[in-house]
Write an enzyme that holds these catalytic residues in place. Structure first.
Site, PDB file in Angstrom:
ATOM      1  N   ASP A  23       0.804  -1.338   0.121  1.00 59.04           N
ATOM      2  CA  ASP A  23       0.238  -0.022   0.018  1.00 59.04           C
ATOM      3  C   ASP A  23       0.931   1.452  -0.115  1.00 59.04           C
ATOM      4  O   ASP A  23       1.626   1.401   0.823  1.00 59.04           O
ATOM      5  CB  ASP A  23      -0.899  -0.051   1.363  1.00 59.04           C
ATOM      6  CG  ASP A  23      -2.070  -1.007   1.266  1.00 59.04           C
ATOM      7  OD1 ASP A  23      -2.229  -1.659   0.331  1.00 59.04           O
ATOM      8  OD2 ASP A  23      -2.925  -0.808   2.132  1.00 59.04           O
ATOM      9  N   LYS A  80      -8.367   0.440  -5.201  1.00 60.86           N
ATOM     10  CA  LYS A  80      -9.408  -0.057  -4.513  1.00 60.86           C
ATOM     11  C   LYS A  80     -10.998   0.773  -4.870  1.00 60.86           C
ATOM     12  O   LYS A  80     -10.605   2.043  -4.872  1.00 60.86           O
ATOM     13  CB  LYS A  80      -9.418  -0.027  -2.779  1.00 60.86           C
ATOM     14  CG  LYS A  80      -8.310  -0.738  -2.376  1.00 60.86           C
ATOM     15  CD  LYS A  80      -8.334  -0.776  -0.731  1.00 60.86           C
ATOM     16  CE  LYS A  80      -7.172  -1.358  -0.132  1.00 60.86           C
ATOM     17  NZ  LYS A  80      -7.089  -2.902  -0.364  1.00 60.86           N
ATOM     18  N   GLY A 152      -4.957  -2.888   9.076  1.00 60.76           N
ATOM     19  CA  GLY A 152      -4.704  -1.736   9.737  1.00 60.76           C
ATOM     20  C   GLY A 152      -4.835  -1.915  11.318  1.00 60.76           C
ATOM     21  O   GLY A 152      -4.512  -1.006  11.887  1.00 60.76           O
ATOM     22  N   GLY A 213      -3.151  -7.282   8.352  1.00 58.61           N
ATOM     23  CA  GLY A 213      -2.186  -7.138   9.611  1.00 58.61           C
ATOM     24  C   GLY A 213      -0.805  -7.736   9.634  1.00 58.61           C
ATOM     25  O   GLY A 213      -0.242  -7.866  10.426  1.00 58.61           O
ATOM     26  N   SER A 235      -0.425  -1.044   5.935  1.00 57.82           N
ATOM     27  CA  SER A 235       0.052  -0.028   6.931  1.00 57.82           C
ATOM     28  C   SER A 235       1.308  -0.583   7.617  1.00 57.82           C
ATOM     29  O   SER A 235       2.212   0.296   8.184  1.00 57.82           O
ATOM     30  CB  SER A 235      -0.966   0.092   8.245  1.00 57.82           C
ATOM     31  OG  SER A 235      -2.240   0.260   7.763  1.00 57.82           O
TER      32      SER A 235
END
Length: 293
Positions: A23, A80, A152, A213, A235
């Site tokens: 990302d 997305k 996240g 995650g 993230s």
């Protein structure tokens, strides 16, 4: 223009196998990801950790940002769209995006229907928590799957749960006779032909990546050893202390997932990992993995 066949789109997704998709929210981050060895980047305005923290309605990113990221790198760019929002998907296809993620990380636009992905030339990736969700998405035209995990959070437990669920259900299928397969297909609301194909081949009809995650090289290697074909990192990279180094380390761990010595070496001195969230502390209505059906 003729639509690409589903088989062609599946072939495009196969080219990402064994890789890491990262990302990114700026062209600079996209360049860091490419230099670190990412096979593709996901263009976003906010990483999932920020979407979770800030709340509100999360929508498709601004086309200007997506195009700026697209111009910054030579590797494929994903973006997305909200679940069920086929117009966002049409916009992304018009922008020349390489893959579209119909994502539960964004706020769903339709609570009954996913996008009919057969109508698009661009390959779609979709999330799944179990074999039923996986095969329903493939029936709709998904060319690539990923675990939903819990995006996240920096907590890999849900991605592990979803990967294990899919692969244990595949193993169960392989011991069933034809009558049992019919009943199983009916129970998971998936087409019998797809269920039979999975039972015969012992694998999903499309590539399946891990997502949600993943924050460390060890997390990436864990999911690879469980049987996934590659990993998405959201993230976990750019919310960490040294993003470039962590990105390279996660790529190395994904490639050398069965070599603990290499994983140990690349895991040294990475700086602070992102601050994680315990899943049990998240209110049920804020769980992203619950979105979709």
């Amino acid at each position: 223009m003729d639509k690409s066949t589903w088989t062609t789109k599946v072939g495009l997704a196969q080219m990402l196998k064994g890789g890491v998709i990262m990302d990114v929210v700026t062209p600079e981050q996209a360049r860091i990801a490419e230099e670190a060895g990412a096979v593709a980047v996901m263009a976003l305005e906010r990483v999932p950790a920020d979407i979770r923290a800030q709340g509100g309605v999360a929508r498709m990113s601004d086309p200007e940002l997506i195009l700026a990221i697209k111009e910054a790198v030579t590797i494929p760019v994903m973006a997305k769209a909200r679940i069920g929002h086929f117009v966002e998907a049409q916009i992304l296809e018009a922008l020349g995006i390489d893959y579209i993620d119909e994502s539960e990380v964004l706020t769903p636009a339709d609570e009954e229907h996913h996008i009919n992905k057969h109508k698009f030339r661009v390959p779609f990736v979709c999330g799944c928590r179990n074999l039923g969700e996986a095969l329903r998405r493939v029936a709709e035209g998904a060319a690539m799957l990923r675990t939903k995990g819990e995006a996240g959070t920096g907590n890999v437990v849900e991605a592990v749960r979803h990967a294990r669920a899919v692969y244990s259900e595949i193993r169960r299928l392989q011991s069933m006779d034809e009558d049992e397969l019919f009943t199983y297909a009916k129970n998971i609301q998936a087409p019998y032909e797809l269920v039979r194909q999975v039972a015969e081949t012992g694998r999903l009809p499309v590539v399946n990546f891990a997502a949600g995650g993943i924050a460390t090289p060890a997390d990436a290697a864990l999911l690879m050893q469980l049987g996934v074909d590659g990993v998405f990192v959201g993230s976990g990279i750019f919310k960490s202390g040294d993003p470039a180094r962590r990105a390279r380390a996660i790529v190395a761990a994904t490639t050398h997932y069965n070599e603990p010595e290499i994983i140990a070496e690349v895991s040294r001195g990475l700086g602070e990992a992102m601050v994680g969230i315990e899943i049990s502390k998240i209110p049920h209505d804020q769980l992203m993995a619950e979105r979709g059906w």
